[in-house]
Design an enzyme around this catalytic site. Structure first.
Site, mmCIF file in Angstrom:
data_model
loop_
_atom_site.group_PDB
_atom_site.id
_atom_site.type_symbol
_atom_site.label_atom_id
_atom_site.label_comp_id
_atom_site.label_asym_id
_atom_site.label_seq_id
_atom_site.Cartn_x
_atom_site.Cartn_y
_atom_site.Cartn_z
ATOM 1 N N GLU A 61 -8.057 -11.612 9.860
ATOM 2 C CA GLU A 61 -8.729 -10.571 9.622
ATOM 3 C C GLU A 61 -9.417 -10.663 8.479
ATOM 4 O OE1 GLU A 61 -5.931 -6.902 9.073
ATOM 5 O OE2 GLU A 61 -7.680 -5.648 9.737
ATOM 6 N N ASP B 244 -6.554 -3.545 1.600
ATOM 7 C CA ASP B 244 -4.822 -3.456 0.646
ATOM 8 C C ASP B 244 -4.400 -4.429 0.262
ATOM 9 O OD1 ASP B 244 -4.581 -2.152 3.514
ATOM 10 O OD2 ASP B 244 -2.716 -2.970 3.014
ATOM 11 N N GLU C 56 1.774 -6.837 11.219
ATOM 12 C CA GLU C 56 1.344 -6.724 10.072
ATOM 13 C C GLU C 56 2.484 -5.597 9.211
ATOM 14 O OE1 GLU C 56 -2.266 -4.323 10.986
ATOM 15 O OE2 GLU C 56 -1.089 -2.326 10.280
ATOM 16 N N ARG D 110 -13.339 -6.317 15.597
ATOM 17 C CA ARG D 110 -12.624 -5.362 16.027
ATOM 18 C C ARG D 110 -13.528 -3.953 16.338
ATOM 19 N NH1 ARG D 110 -7.726 -2.923 12.482
ATOM 20 N NH2 ARG D 110 -9.116 -1.155 12.309
ATOM 21 N N GLU E 148 -3.823 -4.903 19.355
ATOM 22 C CA GLU E 148 -3.072 -5.155 18.416
ATOM 23 C C GLU E 148 -2.014 -3.993 18.232
ATOM 24 O OE1 GLU E 148 -5.244 -5.913 14.845
ATOM 25 O OE2 GLU E 148 -3.856 -4.721 13.414
ATOM 26 N N TRP F 39 1.794 6.857 12.158
ATOM 27 C CA TRP F 39 0.255 7.146 11.737
ATOM 28 C C TRP F 39 -0.256 5.620 12.103
ATOM 29 C CZ3 TRP F 39 -1.977 3.641 8.157
ATOM 30 C CH2 TRP F 39 -3.350 4.002 8.032
ATOM 31 N N TYR G 282 -7.148 6.691 13.440
ATOM 32 C CA TYR G 282 -6.907 5.329 12.656
ATOM 33 C C TYR G 282 -8.176 4.537 12.775
ATOM 34 C CZ TYR G 282 -6.119 0.633 11.530
ATOM 35 O OH TYR G 282 -6.389 -0.626 11.055
ATOM 36 N N HIS H 168 -3.008 -10.493 8.873
ATOM 37 C CA HIS H 168 -3.376 -9.396 8.430
ATOM 38 C C HIS H 168 -4.198 -9.558 7.293
ATOM 39 C CE1 HIS H 168 -1.864 -5.264 6.571
ATOM 40 N NE2 HIS H 168 -3.024 -4.986 7.355
ATOM 41 N N HIS I 125 -2.691 0.642 16.496
ATOM 42 C CA HIS I 125 -1.880 1.076 15.318
ATOM 43 C C HIS I 125 -0.538 1.582 15.663
ATOM 44 C CE1 HIS I 125 -1.850 2.067 11.052
ATOM 45 N NE2 HIS I 125 -2.355 1.164 11.028
ATOM 46 N N ARG J 92 1.062 -11.592 13.507
ATOM 47 C CA ARG J 92 0.088 -11.194 12.455
ATOM 48 C C ARG J 92 0.699 -11.014 11.120
ATOM 49 N NH1 ARG J 92 -2.078 -6.866 12.421
ATOM 50 N NH2 ARG J 92 -4.066 -7.492 11.386
ATOM 51 N N ASN K 121 0.741 -1.429 -0.061
ATOM 52 C CA ASN K 121 0.007 0.070 0.250
ATOM 53 C C ASN K 121 0.714 1.279 0.117
ATOM 54 O OD1 ASN K 121 -2.403 1.645 -0.174
ATOM 55 N ND2 ASN K 121 -2.999 0.973 2.156
ATOM 56 N N ASP L 215 -7.129 -2.285 17.945
ATOM 57 C CA ASP L 215 -5.951 -1.981 17.079
ATOM 58 C C ASP L 215 -5.257 -0.659 17.590
ATOM 59 O OD1 ASP L 215 -3.646 -1.582 15.044
ATOM 60 O OD2 ASP L 215 -4.870 -2.019 13.498
ATOM 61 N N HIS M 126 -14.788 -5.470 11.214
ATOM 62 C CA HIS M 126 -14.406 -4.040 11.789
ATOM 63 C C HIS M 126 -15.661 -3.380 12.102
ATOM 64 C CE1 HIS M 126 -10.012 -3.589 10.281
ATOM 65 N NE2 HIS M 126 -10.276 -5.006 10.270
HETATM 66 C C1 GCO Z 1 -5.249 -3.550 9.762
HETATM 67 C C2 GCO Z 1 -4.149 -2.718 9.694
HETATM 68 C C3 GCO Z 1 -4.441 -1.727 8.219
HETATM 69 C C4 GCO Z 1 -3.365 -0.977 8.041
HETATM 70 C C5 GCO Z 1 -3.238 -1.080 6.389
HETATM 71 C C6 GCO Z 1 -2.201 -0.138 5.890
HETATM 72 O O1 GCO Z 1 -5.010 -3.903 10.958
HETATM 73 O O2 GCO Z 1 -5.837 -4.037 9.179
HETATM 74 O O3 GCO Z 1 -3.674 -1.764 10.599
HETATM 75 O O4 GCO Z 1 -5.712 -1.386 8.409
HETATM 76 O O5 GCO Z 1 -3.423 0.393 8.502
HETATM 77 O O6 GCO Z 1 -3.183 -2.284 6.052
HETATM 78 O O7 GCO Z 1 -1.839 -0.354 4.458
HETATM 79 MG MG MG Z 2 -3.505 -3.262 12.109
#
Ligand code: GCO
Ligand code: MG
Length: 402
Positions: A339, A316, A262, A147, A236, A402, A159, A312, A212, A283, A37, A210, A122
């Site tokens: 996921e 994307d 991930e 989630r 996560e 991020w 996020y 994961h 992140h 993951r 991505n 998550d 999600h």
């Molecule tokens: C998840 C991830 C994604 C990522 C994404 C970035 O847990 O699925 O955190 O949402 O942000 O794959 O490209």
């Molecule tokens: Mg994630």
């Protein structure tokens, strides 16, 4: 049998996907996902300029040898671009081998270890009430694991919260969108969300969250501790995993299960975390971690330490990754959860596939191979569109994760 062609197909049916098609002199072909991505074209170049020329004339049945050739042969090891390219080749070669064997891939990997692959969906919303409404909706669709992400009061965006109820797409700008983040505000909002969720639905469904990578180890430890009464399935990416020591610190303070991986692309990224039992779920994803050949090694190592998998599966990663992952998930002993963020109708049409969802489980199909193809004519109707993931700043303007 020989490889005679490798084609890289870039398509954007709503978002960008990179797909590798490996064609043999006997007409059998295999498909692999190569999507990274926000960095898609780097993998295209790596495949076209450096990988495909070396594949022509090789026997596609020698999967392990080709993996070693691409990994060791490059001299420069690891990294997401290299490992995504190797993954695409590996997925395509396993697809070819299973087609030759006239078996669905999971049979070749040892057969089923379970009836289906439990997936998590999600549920998210800008307020806790919205998120709880979504939780209801996911439960009524049959999901056993969900989630939860919610907006943070005082922050414009965060996020995991999308405007669209069906699909979440973070790569939203021709240049990176700038977001603003406050850990203090976030840390107050999460325990409230899970308190309300457990009050509403009890302890039946598995709930996940998550972070992140946005907290420091001690902040993550505090969050894990404050979430203990709500018995999460996992927390996560509680902090960045560049230092395994960070997870030692979190572990000392909380029994909330931890998941990470991930952004990993090699067994060496997670070896210490697994061997010291600092995490509960690994993951890594097929597409960014060298494909089935390498992920099997990671899963086998994890199994020795009672660490389970949780691949994961964001939007994307293309349906090709999803199809291959389901064949992998159903065949390994230490599977945890997969996921599953659904793809758009346009994406599903470009990638015809045979996996199906029922009662919170995904099932790989029964046709030979990993069960996912690409409609090249349709793919050509959706040209590449540059898109970046957002970047993140603290309220004082400094860059953060991020
Ligand atoms: C998840 C991830 C994604 C990522 C994404 C970035 O847990 O699925 O955190 O949402 O942000 O794959 O490209
Ligand atoms: Mg994630």
């Amino acid at each position: 049998m020989k490889i005679i062609e490798g084609k890289v197909i870039v398509t954007c049916p709503g978002r960008n996907f990179v797909t590798l098609k490996i064609i043999t002199d006997e007409g059998v072909y295999g498909i692999g996902d190569a999507t990274l991505n926000g960095r898609e074209l780097s993998v295209v170049s790596y495949l076209e300029d450096h990988v495909i020329p070396c594949l022509i004339g090789r026997d596609p049945q020698q999967i392990e040898d080709i993996w070693q050739y691409l990994y060791r042969g490059a001299y420069w090891r690891r990294g997401p671009v290299t490992m995504s390219a190797i993954a695409a080749v590996d997925m395509a070669l396993w697809d070819i081998k299973a087609k030759l064997a006239k078996m669905p891939l999971y049979q070749l990997l040892g057969g089923r270890c379970r009836e289906g692959v439990m997936v998590y969906g999600h549920a998210n919303g800008t307020t806790i009430d919205d998120t709880l409404g979504e939780l209801d909706r996911y439960m009524s669709m049959g999901y056993k694991a969900i989630r939860l992400q919610t907006g943070v009061p005082g922050l414009k965006s965060t996020y995991g919260v999308s405007g669209d109820k069906m699909y979440y797409e973070p790569a939203d700008g021709d240049l990176p969108t700038e977001n603003v983040w406050s850990t203090e505000k976030y840390l107050d909002s999460v325990p409230k969300l899970f308190e309300r969720a457990r009050e509403k639905v009890g302890f039946g469904p598995h709930l996940l969250h998550d972070v992140h990578h946005r907290l420091t180890p001690i902040e993550a430890a505090r969050l894990g501790k404050s979430l203990e009464p709500y018995r999460l399935f996992w927390l996560e990416d509680a902090t960045v995993a560049d230092n395994p020591e960070s997870f030692r610190l979190i572990r000392q303070h909380t029994t909330t299960p931890l998941a990470v991986g991930e952004v990993f692309n090699s067994i060496h990224d997670c070896r210490t975390l697994i061997q010291e039992q600092l995490i509960d779920y690994i993951r890594c994803t097929l597409v960014h971690t060298g494909g089935i050949t390498h992920l099997r090694r990671i899963a086998s190592l994890a199994d020795l330490y009672q660490v389970r998998t949780g691949c994961h599966g964001a939007t994307d990663l293309s349906p090709v990754s999803m199809g291959a992952a389901l064949n992998f998930d159903i065949s390994i002993p230490n599977f945890g959860v997969q996921e599953y963020m659904r793809h758009t109708k346009e994406t599903d049409e470009v990638f015809p596939h045979n996996y199906t969802f029922k009662n919170g489980y995904l099932m790989p199909g029964e046709t030979p191979g990993h069960g996912v193809d690409i409609d090249e004519k349709l793919a050509a109707k959706y040209p590449y569109k540059r898109a970046f993931l957002p970047v993140n700043r603290l309220e004082d303007g400094s860059m953060t994760n991020w």
